[in-house]
Design an enzyme around this catalytic site. Structure first.
Site, PDB file in Angstrom:
ATOM      1  CG  ASP A   1     -14.246  -9.456 -70.698  1.00 52.78           C
ATOM      2  OD1 ASP A   1     -14.034 -10.105 -69.655  1.00 52.78           O
ATOM      3  OD2 ASP A   1     -15.278  -9.616 -71.381  1.00 52.78           O
TER       4      ASP A   1
ATOM      5  CG  ASP B   1     -18.665  -9.050 -73.582  1.00 52.59           C
ATOM      6  OD1 ASP B   1     -19.569  -9.885 -73.742  1.00 52.59           O
ATOM      7  OD2 ASP B   1     -17.842  -9.099 -72.649  1.00 52.59           O
ATOM      8  CG  PHE B   2     -23.907  -7.325 -70.179  1.00 51.85           C
ATOM      9  CD1 PHE B   2     -24.484  -6.070 -70.206  1.00 51.85           C
ATOM     10  CD2 PHE B   2     -24.024  -8.081 -69.023  1.00 51.85           C
ATOM     11  CE1 PHE B   2     -25.178  -5.572 -69.102  1.00 51.85           C
ATOM     12  CE2 PHE B   2     -24.714  -7.610 -67.920  1.00 51.85           C
ATOM     13  CZ  PHE B   2     -25.292  -6.354 -67.956  1.00 51.85           C
ATOM     14  CG  ASP B   3     -21.770 -11.173 -68.135  1.00 53.26           C
ATOM     15  OD1 ASP B   3     -22.074 -11.223 -66.941  1.00 53.26           O
ATOM     16  OD2 ASP B   3     -22.587 -11.354 -69.062  1.00 53.26           O
TER      17      ASP B   3
END
Length: 519
Positions: free
Chosen positions: A465, A282-284
């Site tokens: 997250d 995932d990124f953010d």
């Protein structure tokens, strides 16, 4: 949407609230209370220290819903600066006491039940039947003295092993919710420990009672309202429908139960078993810290350098809710696969984008939703409507607390009016997505197939997250490794992850060890 599991191996009983969870009677209660309170306040002499404004939906949720009728009267009127005597059960309906106003409300509610009838929610009926097939005991727990009457009218008179309601509470002298006494009594009658029992509630008071009672899983149901209040009251999981609840053994556990991946390296090594890792991230909130302004999120120099090194030694992909173009511009790494819009768009290293055709049919509805939501939340300070090609995100991180529910409810209502869309909730964001069977888990599988990374000698590793990452964590649960990046904003929710890390730095260290590149 990720399924919420009630596990026969862990859960021995499920305790249901009645109104709004099992039956459609919450609206009848709210209407009856409004009639009683609005009339009482209108007839009360003017007093500058008192608020005689009309009874609202927010008043019902915060002061009345889930509580005994007497406590509801007292709590609401005190919030308006009015103190009434409690009275007793012999007070006539309409008498100026808490018992008197409560009795008047009960008369109006009973009349509404007889006139309009009662319907059980089909998803609730199916869940109760599934629980019985799984050998899990059930109870209905309600502050209402009309519980038996409502169950009978809904065809549920014999559907539960135990009923603990307002009549039982009066007989035993039990306090109402948010005190856990009613729930604990129901668990006792079922012979089930609270630590092995589930509570299903739609009221803040009921959620708070279940949390105070130490129940194993506190499940909130937000059929129409915003879920944030139930989360804040202590719900482990909030679902829009009980159709999202599955009775089956699961691999989920609380975040607090997930071992740290660096401290328990043996757990990680056992999952990988010498296979070459495929790192899907995932990124953010995972590779880059969350920012108040999503446009300002960026990779740190150290993270970018570490990821570039990892990409030289094993396959790396980034799966994000951002647009594909946005993801690629922020990642800017050679040899990395990128999936945007929760996987509706995909591009390999230097390759042309590949779009999911099924998602393209929802583009007109997304256009309409963008126009509608932009207008409806334009006056809410801090609200941000962020259009991506295959999704529409409504961020409320910077919205004042008293306006958060309005933003969430508005987004939900717009999504419900457009048949091509569905609603998903993330960290301080509501997203409208194409209403097809697609999520980050399916996107992960599609990426592996498109990239030719399905060889048995490879092991998928996913790190994320947020709630929206749970589909991908579930996808890799059986054959790969799931890593959750901990955040205090998510409390102690359930997750499919095998191990956890405390932030981006520890995550990069874990991934580097997996790739044989210790830092």
């Amino acid at each position: 949407m990720v399924a919420t599991f009630i596990d026969p191996n862990r859960h021995r009983a499920v305790l249901f609230d009645l109104d709004g969870v099992l039956t459609d009677t919450a609206r009848l209660h709210a209407t009856a209370w409004k009639r009683v309170f609005d009339r009482y306040l209108a007839e009360r002499p003017s007093n500058p220290a008192e608020d005689h404004g009309p009874f609202t939906d927010a008043d019902y949720r915060h002061h009345v819903d889930g509580k005994s009728r007497v406590d509801g009267v007292l709590d609401f009127l005190r919030a308006r600066g009015i103190w009434l005597p409690r009275g007793d059960a012999t007070d006539a309906p309409g008498a100026e006491t808490a018992h008197g106003l409560g009795a008047l409300k009960d008369e109006q509610f009973a009349a509404a039940v007889d006139e309009e009838g009662v319907e059980a929610f089909p998803d609730a009926v199916r869940l109760v039947e599934s629980l019985h097939r799984g050998g899990i005991a059930t109870a209905v727990v309600s502050a209402s003295r009309n519980c038996a009457r409502v169950l009978a009218r809904a065809g549920l008179a014999d559907a539960f092993d135990v009923r603990v309601d307002g009549v039982v509470a009066a007989e035993l002298g039990l306090p109402g919710k948010p005190d856990p006494a009613l729930l604990l009594e129901a668990a006792r009658r079922l012979g089930a420990e609270p630590s092995r029992s589930v509570v299903v509630e739609d009221a803040e008071a009921g959620i708070a009672a279940a949390r105070a009672g130490g129940f194993a899983l506190v499940l909130g149901v937000a059929r129409t309202g915003a879920p944030s209040a139930l989360v804040e009251a202590g719900a482990d999981v909030v679902v829009p429908s009980l159709a999202e609840v599955v009775v089956a053994a699961s691999g989920q556990r609380r975040l607090s139960e997930v071992p740290d991946g660096l401290e328990h390296w043996d757990t990680v090594a056992a999952r990988v078993r010498g296979r070459r890792p495929v790192l899907l991230l995932d990124f953010d909130g995972t590779l880059a810290p969350i920012q108040e302004d999503p446009a300002k999120v960026s990779l740190s120099v150290s993270t970018r350098t570490a990821l570039q090194d990892l990409a030289r030694h094993c396959p790396v992909g980034v799966i994000s809710g951002r647009d594909l173009r946005d993801v690629r511009s922020k990642v800017r790494l050679e040899g990395v696969w990128c999936a945007g819009s929760h996987g509706f768009e995909l591009a390999g290293p230097g390759g042309e984008p590949i779009a999911q055709r099924a998602g393209e049919a929802a583009l007109p509805d997304l256009d309409a939703a963008e126009q509608c939501l932009s207008a409806q939340v334009a006056g809410v300070a801090g609200a941000l409507v962020d259009r991506k090609r295959f999704s529409l995100a409504v961020h409320y991180r910077n919205v004042r607390p008293e306006e958060v529910d309005h933003v969430i409810t508005t987004a939900q209502q717009v999504g419900a009016q457009l048949p091509g869309l569905r609603v998903a909730h993330g960290r301080k964001v509501v997203e409208l997505l194409p209403d097809i069977d697609w999520n980050k888990g399916r996107a992960l599988r599609w990426l592996l197939e498109q990239a030719g990374l399905t060889d048995p000698g490879l092991v998928p590793v996913y790190a994320g997250d947020d709630y929206t990452d749970e589909d991908a964590l579930q996808e890799v649960h059986d054959e790969g490794l799931g890593v959750v990046v901990l955040s205090p904003e998510h409390g102690d929710r359930l997750t499919w992850a095998h191990v956890s890390v405390a932030g981006t730095g520890p995550l990069i260290e874990l991934l580097s060890r997996l790739a044989g590149r210790p830092r």
